[in-house]
Motif scaffolding. Structure first.
Motif, short mmCIF file in Angstrom:
data_model
loop_
_atom_site.label_atom_id
_atom_site.label_comp_id
_atom_site.label_asym_id
_atom_site.label_seq_id
_atom_site.Cartn_x
_atom_site.Cartn_y
_atom_site.Cartn_z
N UNK A 265 -46.35 -36.35 -9.17
CA UNK A 265 -46.01 -36.81 -7.83
C UNK A 265 -46.54 -35.89 -6.73
N UNK A 266 -47.40 -34.97 -7.09
CA UNK A 266 -47.88 -33.94 -6.15
C UNK A 266 -48.50 -34.53 -4.88
N UNK A 267 -49.11 -35.69 -4.97
CA UNK A 267 -49.73 -36.30 -3.80
C UNK A 267 -48.77 -37.21 -3.03
N UNK A 268 -47.59 -37.41 -3.54
CA UNK A 268 -46.57 -38.24 -2.89
C UNK A 268 -46.15 -37.56 -1.58
N UNK A 269 -46.08 -38.28 -0.47
CA UNK A 269 -45.76 -37.65 0.82
C UNK A 269 -44.42 -36.91 0.85
N UNK A 270 -43.49 -37.36 0.04
CA UNK A 270 -42.17 -36.72 0.03
C UNK A 270 -42.03 -35.68 -1.08
N UNK A 271 -43.13 -35.32 -1.69
CA UNK A 271 -43.12 -34.34 -2.78
C UNK A 271 -42.40 -33.04 -2.39
N UNK A 272 -42.65 -32.48 -1.20
CA UNK A 272 -41.94 -31.23 -0.86
C UNK A 272 -40.42 -31.38 -0.92
N UNK A 273 -39.92 -32.54 -0.55
CA UNK A 273 -38.47 -32.75 -0.61
C UNK A 273 -37.98 -32.84 -2.05
N UNK B 98 -39.41 -31.31 -4.52
CA UNK B 98 -39.50 -29.92 -4.98
C UNK B 98 -38.29 -29.12 -4.49
N UNK B 99 -37.92 -29.32 -3.24
CA UNK B 99 -36.75 -28.66 -2.67
C UNK B 99 -35.49 -29.01 -3.46
N UNK B 100 -35.32 -30.29 -3.75
CA UNK B 100 -34.13 -30.72 -4.49
C UNK B 100 -34.12 -30.16 -5.91
N UNK B 101 -35.27 -29.89 -6.46
CA UNK B 101 -35.35 -29.25 -7.77
C UNK B 101 -34.98 -27.77 -7.66
N UNK B 102 -35.49 -27.09 -6.66
CA UNK B 102 -35.29 -25.65 -6.52
C UNK B 102 -33.88 -25.28 -6.08
N UNK C 287 -43.31 -19.19 -3.42
CA UNK C 287 -44.46 -20.09 -3.32
C UNK C 287 -44.11 -21.35 -2.53
N UNK C 288 -42.92 -21.91 -2.78
CA UNK C 288 -42.50 -23.08 -2.01
C UNK C 288 -42.42 -22.73 -0.52
N UNK D 98 -41.78 -27.45 6.87
CA UNK D 98 -40.86 -28.50 6.43
C UNK D 98 -39.45 -28.17 6.95
N UNK D 99 -38.69 -29.18 7.34
CA UNK D 99 -37.33 -28.93 7.83
C UNK D 99 -36.42 -28.26 6.80
N UNK D 100 -36.69 -28.46 5.52
CA UNK D 100 -35.82 -27.88 4.49
C UNK D 100 -36.18 -26.43 4.16
N UNK D 101 -37.33 -25.95 4.61
CA UNK D 101 -37.78 -24.61 4.26
C UNK D 101 -36.83 -23.53 4.77
N UNK D 102 -36.41 -23.54 6.04
CA UNK D 102 -35.47 -22.51 6.47
C UNK D 102 -34.13 -22.58 5.74
N UNK D 103 -33.73 -23.77 5.36
CA UNK D 103 -32.46 -23.92 4.62
C UNK D 103 -32.58 -23.25 3.26
N UNK D 104 -33.67 -23.54 2.56
CA UNK D 104 -33.88 -22.93 1.25
C UNK D 104 -34.00 -21.42 1.37
N UNK D 105 -34.75 -20.96 2.37
CA UNK D 105 -34.91 -19.51 2.57
C UNK D 105 -33.56 -18.84 2.78
#
Length: 104
Positions: free
Chosen positions: A5-13, A15-19, A33-34, A41-48
């Motif tokens: 699903x790497x090319x899927x537009x929502x892939x980062x989300x 990945x976030x839900x996995x991490x 790496x993420x 991405x809006x979820x990046x600061x949350x994950x950080x």
């Protein structure tokens, strides 16, 4: 399957839900790496933030310093000062501590 699903537009989300629930079990490089791959991405600061809190609770100060970016969150800023002290990066710590001392 996730890699398919790497090319899927929502892939980062995805990945976030996995991490997110696995922060304590994953290699810090995988999370880092993420954060580097998806800085806007809006979820990046949350994950950080969640990752930094876990690193601080575990006393992994070097990883904390590696993953830290300037924060508004007072708790994360305090942990950053502690990480600097624990890793021997003392330059400016007293000045930064005085600034945080005045925050409620």
């Amino acid at each position: 399957m996730l890699n398919d699903l790497h090319t899927y537009p929502l892939y980062p989300y995805l990945r976030y839900e996995y991490l997110r629930p696995r922060l304590g079990q994953l290699d810090p490089d995988e999370i880092h790496n993420f954060l580097e791959d998806y800085p806007d991405m809006p979820v990046t600061p949350i994950l950080r933030s969640k990752w930094l809190l876990r690193l601080a609770r575990n006393g992994d100060w070097q990883s904390y310093m590696d993953g830290y970016r300037p924060q508004q969150d007072t708790v994360l800023r305090c942990y950053q000062l502690q990480a600097r002290i624990k890793t021997g990066l003392m330059e400016g710590v007293l000045t930064d501590a005085k600034e945080l001392w005045l925050v409620g």
